[in-house]
Design an enzyme around this catalytic site. Structure first.
Site, mmCIF file in Angstrom:
data_model
loop_
_atom_site.group_PDB
_atom_site.id
_atom_site.type_symbol
_atom_site.label_atom_id
_atom_site.label_comp_id
_atom_site.label_asym_id
_atom_site.label_seq_id
_atom_site.Cartn_x
_atom_site.Cartn_y
_atom_site.Cartn_z
ATOM 1 N N ASP A 67 0.522 -8.106 7.356
ATOM 2 C CA ASP A 67 -0.749 -8.098 6.643
ATOM 3 C C ASP A 67 -0.881 -9.336 5.766
ATOM 4 O O ASP A 67 0.078 -10.080 5.570
ATOM 5 C CB ASP A 67 -0.892 -6.816 5.818
ATOM 6 C CG ASP A 67 0.371 -6.456 5.038
ATOM 7 O OD1 ASP A 67 1.248 -7.324 4.879
ATOM 8 O OD2 ASP A 67 0.474 -5.304 4.597
ATOM 9 N N ASP A 136 0.711 5.545 -1.855
ATOM 10 C CA ASP A 136 -0.339 6.407 -1.289
ATOM 11 C C ASP A 136 -0.135 6.640 0.213
ATOM 12 O O ASP A 136 -1.028 7.130 0.894
ATOM 13 C CB ASP A 136 -1.729 5.816 -1.557
ATOM 14 C CG ASP A 136 -1.938 4.446 -0.912
ATOM 15 O OD1 ASP A 136 -1.023 3.961 -0.199
ATOM 16 O OD2 ASP A 136 -3.016 3.855 -1.113
ATOM 17 N N HIS A 138 0.436 4.330 2.537
ATOM 18 C CA HIS A 138 -0.004 3.294 3.476
ATOM 19 C C HIS A 138 1.187 2.575 4.099
ATOM 20 O O HIS A 138 2.255 2.482 3.497
ATOM 21 C CB HIS A 138 -0.991 2.304 2.837
ATOM 22 C CG HIS A 138 -0.441 1.349 1.834
ATOM 23 N ND1 HIS A 138 -0.857 1.302 0.528
ATOM 24 C CD2 HIS A 138 0.485 0.357 1.946
ATOM 25 C CE1 HIS A 138 -0.227 0.337 -0.114
ATOM 26 N NE2 HIS A 138 0.601 -0.250 0.717
ATOM 27 N N GLU A 143 -4.748 1.877 4.437
ATOM 28 C CA GLU A 143 -4.933 2.801 3.322
ATOM 29 C C GLU A 143 -5.336 4.187 3.825
ATOM 30 O O GLU A 143 -5.749 4.342 4.983
ATOM 31 C CB GLU A 143 -6.019 2.244 2.384
ATOM 32 C CG GLU A 143 -5.677 0.897 1.760
ATOM 33 C CD GLU A 143 -4.629 0.985 0.649
ATOM 34 O OE1 GLU A 143 -3.837 1.940 0.612
ATOM 35 O OE2 GLU A 143 -4.600 0.057 -0.191
HETATM 36 C C1 GLP Z 1 2.200 -3.574 0.013
HETATM 37 C C2 GLP Z 1 2.417 -3.996 1.458
HETATM 38 C C3 GLP Z 1 3.155 -2.950 2.251
HETATM 39 C C4 GLP Z 1 4.343 -2.442 1.458
HETATM 40 C C5 GLP Z 1 3.870 -1.815 0.180
HETATM 41 C C6 GLP Z 1 4.992 -1.260 -0.665
HETATM 42 O O1 GLP Z 1 1.030 -2.902 -0.213
HETATM 43 N N1 GLP Z 1 1.196 -4.318 2.134
HETATM 44 O O2 GLP Z 1 3.569 -3.512 3.487
HETATM 45 O O3 GLP Z 1 5.064 -1.516 2.213
HETATM 46 O O4 GLP Z 1 3.230 -2.824 -0.572
HETATM 47 O O5 GLP Z 1 5.551 -2.274 -1.445
HETATM 48 P P1 GLP Z 1 6.906 -2.141 -2.243
HETATM 49 O O6 GLP Z 1 7.981 -2.178 -1.220
HETATM 50 O O7 GLP Z 1 6.933 -3.356 -3.126
HETATM 51 O O8 GLP Z 1 6.836 -0.880 -2.990
#
Ligand code: GLP
Length: 261
Positions: A67, A136, A138, A143
């Site tokens: 992404d 959440d 995702h 989302e």
């Molecule tokens: C972002 C990314 C996701 C990731 C999520 C969780 O939103 N787009 O790919 O899994 O954050 O991040 P973290 O691992 O820092 O909690």
């Protein structure tokens, strides 16, 4: 879905790196899927350490990121392209151009998304996708409410995600972009092996839904219950709401040694 509960991020990183190593040993030209976020950082550290030790090479491999924020300048340190370069790609020996990501500055966003899908398909698809999970539920930036059949497209970030990610933007939620491009849930489902990592108490609710909840666009990661080869790597805090945790532990302890993850 295999659930592996491990004592700490280092143990998770080691197991995930073993899977990447086994894949590349069998096929040096394999295609990796790379996630940003803090969860996979220990995995990237471990992979970089194995590269530095000469036991792993990415020279013939390719990779696709999940992404990207829309509209951040190319030199902004928080573009996911720059983040993945800093935390992983620049530390190992990928060939120039071997790592691609969605173009968050494209003038024609639908065309850029279609081109990204085509690039993944042309590479033969993703062999091993490293994933995190949002609080959440995702994955990528899909989302709640995302189509379970979605492909790469533009999405509006949920307010909770922008709150979660404000820490990377000097705690200023208004500085977090409102939109992103993300591989869709169906794109992620095409990967041949998905390795999802979740660490910490703040992921426990999302993990509970992912592993033991009903499949629903309300918790997008639950689509992975329909995938044939998913490995969920958890620390104790992320796993603490799982009703069947003892069973997952017993199953992992009793696995035949040859099986890997
Ligand atoms: C972002 C990314 C996701 C990731 C999520 C969780 O939103 N787009 O790919 O899994 O954050 O991040 P973290 O691992 O820092 O909690």
């Amino acid at each position: 879905m295999e659930v592996v509960i491990l004592p700490d991020p280092a143990a998770i990183a080691s197991l995930a790196a073993d899977a990447v190593g086994a894949l590349l040993a069998g096929r040096p030209t394999a295609v990796l899927g790379l996630a940003t976020g803090s969860s996979p950082v220990a995995i990237y550290d471990e992979l970089a350490a194995r590269y530095a030790a000469g036991t792993l090479s990415f020279a013939a491999a390719r990779a696709f990121t999940l992404d990207e924020y829309v509209g951040l300048p190319a030199d902004h340190p928080e573009t996911y392209r720059n983040v993945i370069d800093a935390v992983f790609v620049s530390r190992v020996d990928f060939a120039p151009g071997a790592v691609q990501g969605p173009d968050g500055l494209a003038a024609d966003i639908p065309a850029a998304c279609a081109a990204y899908e085509a690039a993944i398909a042309d590479a033969g698809g993703v062999d091993l996708q490293i994933l995190g999970i949002g609080t959440d539920g995702h994955i990528g930036f899909n989302e709640p409410g995302s189509s379970l059949a979605s492909r790469t497209r533009i999405k509006t970030l949920a307010r909770q995600t922008r709150i979660d990610n404000a820490r990377f933007f000097d705690d200023d939620i208004d500085a977090v972009p409102t939109h992103c491009l993300t591989q869709g849930l169906a794109t992620i489902m095409d990967a041949r092996h998905v390795v999802l990592v979740a660490i910490g108490e703040n992921k426990a609710e999302a993990v509970e839904h992912l592993v033991e909840g009903p499949v629903s666009a309300r918790w997008p990661a639950t689509i992975l219950q329909h995938h044939r080869h998913v490995t969920v790597l958890l620390d104790e805090d992320a796993a603490h709401r799982l009703q069947l945790a003892d069973y997952y532990r017993e199953a992992y302890r009793g696995k035949p040694k040859w099986q890997g993850i």
